[in-house]
Structure formats: C-alpha cells, structure tokens
Design an enzyme around this catalytic site. Structure first.
Site, PDB file in Angstrom:
ATOM      1  N   ASP A  27     101.537 107.729 -48.318  1.00 26.92           N
ATOM      2  CA  ASP A  27     102.098 108.195 -49.589  1.00 26.92           C
ATOM      3  C   ASP A  27     101.499 107.403 -50.760  1.00 26.92           C
ATOM      4  O   ASP A  27     100.949 106.315 -50.559  1.00 26.92           O
ATOM      5  CB  ASP A  27     103.617 107.969 -49.516  1.00 26.92           C
ATOM      6  CG  ASP A  27     104.336 108.410 -50.770  1.00 26.92           C
ATOM      7  OD1 ASP A  27     103.947 109.427 -51.374  1.00 26.92           O
ATOM      8  OD2 ASP A  27     105.318 107.732 -51.147  1.00 26.92           O
ATOM      9  N   ASP A  56     103.139 107.065 -54.487  1.00 26.42           N
ATOM     10  CA  ASP A  56     104.095 106.356 -55.347  1.00 26.42           C
ATOM     11  C   ASP A  56     104.975 105.410 -54.559  1.00 26.42           C
ATOM     12  O   ASP A  56     105.600 105.809 -53.577  1.00 26.42           O
ATOM     13  CB  ASP A  56     104.981 107.371 -56.096  1.00 26.42           C
ATOM     14  CG  ASP A  56     104.136 108.232 -57.029  1.00 26.42           C
ATOM     15  OD1 ASP A  56     103.125 107.734 -57.539  1.00 26.42           O
ATOM     16  OD2 ASP A  56     104.495 109.411 -57.225  1.00 26.42           O
ATOM     17  N   ASP A 116     107.887 105.769 -48.675  1.00 27.40           N
ATOM     18  CA  ASP A 116     109.144 105.114 -49.053  1.00 27.40           C
ATOM     19  C   ASP A 116     110.309 106.090 -49.066  1.00 27.40           C
ATOM     20  O   ASP A 116     111.446 105.673 -49.281  1.00 27.40           O
ATOM     21  CB  ASP A 116     109.014 104.469 -50.440  1.00 27.40           C
ATOM     22  CG  ASP A 116     108.864 105.516 -51.533  1.00 27.40           C
ATOM     23  OD1 ASP A 116     107.977 106.390 -51.400  1.00 27.40           O
ATOM     24  OD2 ASP A 116     109.632 105.492 -52.510  1.00 27.40           O
TER      25      ASP A 116
END
Lengths: 179, 179
Positions: free
Chosen positions: A11, A13, A138
């Site tokens: 990922d 961000d 996250d």
C-alpha cells in the site's frame, strides 16, 4: 509454478508515504495547533478534530498538491529495493476514492521509487482483485478483502486491530521477508 | 468458497471504448485520408502509416482529451450491466503506459458506465496482478500474463492470434457468459 517468486503488494498511504504527517502538518498550520500522531491513538484525524474543523481536514486529501509533497517513511526505499531481489513487488493503492490523486501519486512514485516499474503500480478500489501472496497495508478492511495473507502495517488508527501479523516499520518488514 | 461468484475483468480500449475509431478519425482529419479499420488488418495504426506520420499518430494517445471523447462499443453497456447480476465485474485497464490518461479514463467510465462502482475499477500495468477467473482483452500479451482464462476480444491487430477463446463483439460475450 514451482520456484515461482512470491508476490508482495504494498500500500502507499501510511505504508510508504507519510500521509498522516502531512495531514497533521496542514492541520497544525491551519488551526495553530500542535497535534501529534500519538494523540490520535485509534482515530482518524477527521474523527478526532472538532466537528467544525472536519470539512477542512477532509479537503486536504482533495487538494491537488497533497500527494506530491508527502515524505517517504523511513527505510521504505532501501527495503523495497531489497524485496525486489527475492519477490515480485507491486505498489497497490486505493486511489479510486480520490480520483484527482492519480497523477500526483504516479509522479510521487516516479520520484521516490524510480526503481519500481510503472507496470508494477496498481490503482484500485477494492483490494480483493489483487492476486498476491502478501499485502502490506495499514487498512484492516483492505486486508480482510485481500485473498492472500494480510500484513498489518502499524498506524495510529489501527493500534487496536488484531488478527493479522503486524509490522511497525520497514525494519520489521525486512526481518519478516528477508532474514 | 463454494458458490462464490466468478470474477470477470474487462479491458477498456478496443473492448468497451472505441480507441481505434478515434485514432482513425484524427488520422483521417490530420492527413486528409479515409483509412478504415479493415485496411489495418493485423497492424497498429502507428505501424501502418508512413514513418513520417508515426509521431503524430503516437501523440494522439497523449493528448489530454483523447480518452474523454471515445465512443462506447455496441452493446457494451447493456451486456456489462447484465454480467453484474451474475459475476463480479471489474474494469481493468493498462493505464500506466499513458499516465496522463488516468483522469480522463475515470471520467469516461463515470459518464458511460455509472453503474460500475469506482471500487471495481483498476488501473494497472501488468495484468498478471489481477485475481480473476476471466479477462476479456484485445491484447494477447496481457491475456498471456493473466492467470485466469483469457478471452480474446477481436480487434484489427489481433485477427491472426490463436490460443484463446475469441469473442467478436458484446453479443458474443453475452452468449458466452449469460446463455
């Protein structure tokens, strides 16, 4: 295929790009505050701030330059480069939520991760579409949708989440996949 | 999972969007010509035209408005909507080759396929990353990379290609998946 390299999806961000840091920096500037990531424990910035500030905070994401100026999280470049020697590495970001982020995200990757081929970049919505062995993210919702093993990258909003192997930073990723 | 719906990934250019038609229209306008898709058999437009015209033709793809004005291929809307009742449908386009196409492609999908959720749109490079049962695509290279079954959607450049189930149009897709 026997001997085929495993696929790791990563990922953007909060995993390689410090979006929260930029959120906090804009928030502290706009509201003359000194909020830190630690104070947010378990909450998104937009949920933490007073209701009259929420629209401003949500708009940060939609500003043209937001993604262009993000800092790289520590050790992400070095460890991703090393991962590429042993795995098929893809960057997979849920960009469809913020359509005007496409170009800025692509340019950010070109600038900070020039060793990752554009053919290994994926802008998607729902990460269930990724064919990968691992997803480092996250966001527990995306990890649950993913069909391989989800690895939870620690961020203030996911401190209470259980059910995944967890990494706190890129040194942890390095230990998990390269030692 | 037993009873889980199959995943169909669908390419954009030459499958739901008539990119070739727009290429020909611009070419015929710029060079006062009357070239048709039939005359191209087995060749890309940029390979077919005289060498001194190639740069112009290749630049069409990079113009900001190219993707915004593409026509929808016949029956694509109706059949895709029907496919959604029985399959998980994703639009997957190799947008990383033309990074300034992201926004135009997203807006085009919003306009012509509003019934497809943004969470089901994927901009990727290499289609080996897609976890799908079927990929409908005109590009044999992408079909070979894909790990499910590749379905070749007929386009002038792939008329000689073998090794895949082939559909000539959206009525063929409807027969293959919905009858």
């Amino acid at each position: 295929m026997i001997g085929e390299r495993k696929v790791i999806c990563v990922d953007m961000d909060e995993v390689i790009a410090d979006a929260l840091g930029e959120h906090l920096s804009r928030y502290n500037r706009d509201f003359n505050a000194s909020l830190t990531a630690e104070e947010l424990k378990g909450q998104w910035l937009s949920d933490y701030v007073p209701v009259e500030q929420q629209a401003t905070v949500i708009d940060y994401l939609h500003s043209e330059d937001f993604f262009a100026v993000l800092q790289v999280l520590p050790d992400a470049q070095r460890v991703l480069r090393r991962l590429q020697d042993r795995y098929e590495v893809y960057i997979a970001t849920a960009a469809m939520q913020v359509p005007n982020s496409f170009s800025a995200k692509f340019k950010w990757l070109e600038k900070h991760f020039p060793f990752i081929s554009p053919s290994r970049i994926v802008f998607c919505g729902d990460k269930s579409i990724l064919r990968g062995d691992y997803l480092i993210d996250d966001n527990p919702r995306q990890l649950r949708l993913f069909r391989g093993e989800g690895i939870l990258f620690t961020a203030p909003a996911n401190l209470e989440v259980t059910g995944f192997r967890r990494v706190d930073n890129w040194l942890d990723v390095e230990r998990m996949f390269l030692s």
